[in-house]
Design an enzyme around this catalytic site. Structure first.
Site, PDB file in Angstrom:
ATOM      1  N   CYS A 193       0.805  -1.225   0.000  1.00 53.12           N
ATOM      2  CA  CYS A 193       0.000   0.000   0.000  1.00 53.12           C
ATOM      3  C   CYS A 193       0.836   1.271   0.000  1.00 53.12           C
ATOM      4  O   CYS A 193       0.296   2.381  -0.082  1.00 53.12           O
ATOM      5  CB  CYS A 193      -0.964   0.006   1.184  1.00 53.12           C
ATOM      6  SG  CYS A 193      -2.204  -1.311   1.084  1.00 53.12           S
TER       7      CYS A 193
ATOM      8  N   HIS B 255      -3.113   6.616   4.968  1.00 54.31           N
ATOM      9  CA  HIS B 255      -3.687   5.374   4.451  1.00 54.31           C
ATOM     10  C   HIS B 255      -4.758   4.869   5.406  1.00 54.31           C
ATOM     11  O   HIS B 255      -4.552   4.849   6.625  1.00 54.31           O
ATOM     12  CB  HIS B 255      -2.606   4.314   4.271  1.00 54.31           C
ATOM     13  CG  HIS B 255      -3.136   3.023   3.734  1.00 54.31           C
ATOM     14  ND1 HIS B 255      -3.757   2.935   2.518  1.00 54.31           N
ATOM     15  CD2 HIS B 255      -3.173   1.777   4.272  1.00 54.31           C
ATOM     16  CE1 HIS B 255      -4.142   1.688   2.311  1.00 54.31           C
ATOM     17  NE2 HIS B 255      -3.803   0.972   3.363  1.00 54.31           N
TER      18      HIS B 255
ATOM     19  N   ASN C 250     -10.764   0.078   1.844  1.00 63.07           N
ATOM     20  CA  ASN C 250      -9.309   0.117   1.718  1.00 63.07           C
ATOM     21  C   ASN C 250      -8.951  -0.046   0.245  1.00 63.07           C
ATOM     22  O   ASN C 250      -9.054  -1.139  -0.297  1.00 63.07           O
ATOM     23  CB  ASN C 250      -8.698  -1.011   2.558  1.00 63.07           C
ATOM     24  CG  ASN C 250      -7.187  -1.108   2.420  1.00 63.07           C
ATOM     25  OD1 ASN C 250      -6.550  -0.336   1.717  1.00 63.07           O
ATOM     26  ND2 ASN C 250      -6.618  -2.087   3.102  1.00 63.07           N
TER      27      ASN C 250
END
Length: 345
Positions: free
Chosen positions: A131, A273, A303
């Site tokens: 990520c 994030h 997400n």
């Protein structure tokens, strides 16, 4: 200890690297958590309580790519808009980085598929770090601009992690192992980087704790497990990942504030994030980041892996004035953390 660099790294007389175009791309299909729960229950035979996903994750909906939409599709869509907003043609770009946890194929690099779709002739390659891929790609592009290896860079991501979600767990144990995947949504994002005379990317910091690499991920597709459906699904220990981030994440933010002399209120926005709502709330509690500085996307989009920060930046970009600063905070499996301070030129 992490590695950090500042905007002063540029040689005397050279401008900084700045972000001059931003865009995001979302699939049209919306799947709410109730639909997802019913799908998993129907395929697995498990009795899952009503609003289970909403209560545990705070995620109400997510976007899911269509069958003919791929990581490159979402990346290309965002790239065209970002180039247009920067007033550039694809042929103006001499570096194209596809920076994503997802890819279209194992080989070649998905950057080539994006370049072909755009009609660019840039040097093209992939960057991957879970990520943190997108913010890592921005940092790499910045470094190449400052080194004189590129003049204009396009960094894109396309994420379709929903395709790595196990919808038919055999039992509760497999359901728990797959649970982190039920937070996933699909999206794309893109930024254009160019030399700027003022502002730009002022500071970058990283922290890596690779002893935790096995805590979560997708095992299939590499030399360990090149084939086999069992390895194509995301598995992860969400509690273990959260524990690692809580233990080491605050020190990176403390370093950034100490080094730059900037406090939370010096940033127009803090982009972080987002995995679940409870985790975001815990992040704010541990770090002291004011809630009104955050750009909350996870209840609506879930997400979206490395596209998270690009989407948030796209949502606030037009509201920013020259001189406004934004802090980007990336968290990725592996485990890695990244921060980036950007000032709008």
């Amino acid at each position: 200890m992490g590695i950090h660099s500042t905007g002063e790294d540029a040689a005397p007389g050279l401008p900084r690297a700045g972000i001059t175009g931003v865009a995001a791309a979302l699939p049209e299909r919306v799947v709410d958590s109730g639909q997802l729960r019913r799908t998993v229950a129907a395929h697995s035979g498990l009795a899952l309580p009503e609003r289970m996903f909403e209560r545990v994750t705070g995620i109400e909906t997510r976007r899911i790519a269509a069958e003919d939409e791929y990581a490159s599709t979402l990346a290309t869509r965002a790239a065209r808009t970002a180039l247009d907003r920067a007033g550039l043609d694809p042929l103006d770009i001499d570096l194209l980085l596809f920076a994503s946890a997802t890819r279209d194929v194992a080989e070649p690099a998905t950057a080539h598929i994006v370049q072909d779709a755009l009609g660019s002739r840039a040097h093209a390659l992939d960057v991957t770090n879970a990520c943190n891929s997108f913010v890592g790609g921005i940092d790499l592009a910045r470094a190449m601009l400052l080194a004189g290896r590129a003049h204009r860079a396009l960094v894109v991501t396309g994420e379709t992690p929903s395709r790595a979600v196990r919808h038919d767990p055999a039992d509760l144990g497999q359901f728990r192992d797959a649970f982190a995947g039920y937070t996933f949504g699909d999206a794309g994002a893109a930024v254009v980087l160019e030399p700027v005379a003022a502002g730009g990317i002022l500071d970058v910091d990283t922290e890596t704790h690779s002893e935790h690499w096995a805590v979560g991920g997708i095992a299939g597709g590499g030399s360990r497990h090149p084939r086999g459906d069992a390895h194509t699904y995301f598995h992860g220990d969400g509690a273990a990942l959260r524990e690692v981030f809580e233990k080491v994440g605050t020190c990176v933010l403390d370093r950034v504030r100490h080094r730059t002399g900037l406090g939370w209120h010096d940033f127009r926005h803090v982009l972080v994030h987002q995995v679940t709502v409870p985790y975001l709330e815990r992040f704010a509690e541990l770090t002291g980041v004011p809630w009104d500085r955050l750009v909350v996307t996870v209840p609506e989009l879930g997400n979206v892996a490395s596209a998270t920060l690009g989407i948030q930046l796209d949502r606030v970009h037009d509201q920013l004035d020259p001189g406004d600063r934004v802090l980007l905070v990336g968290l990725g499996g592996g485990v890695s953390l990244m921060t980036m301070v950007w000032e709008k030129s």
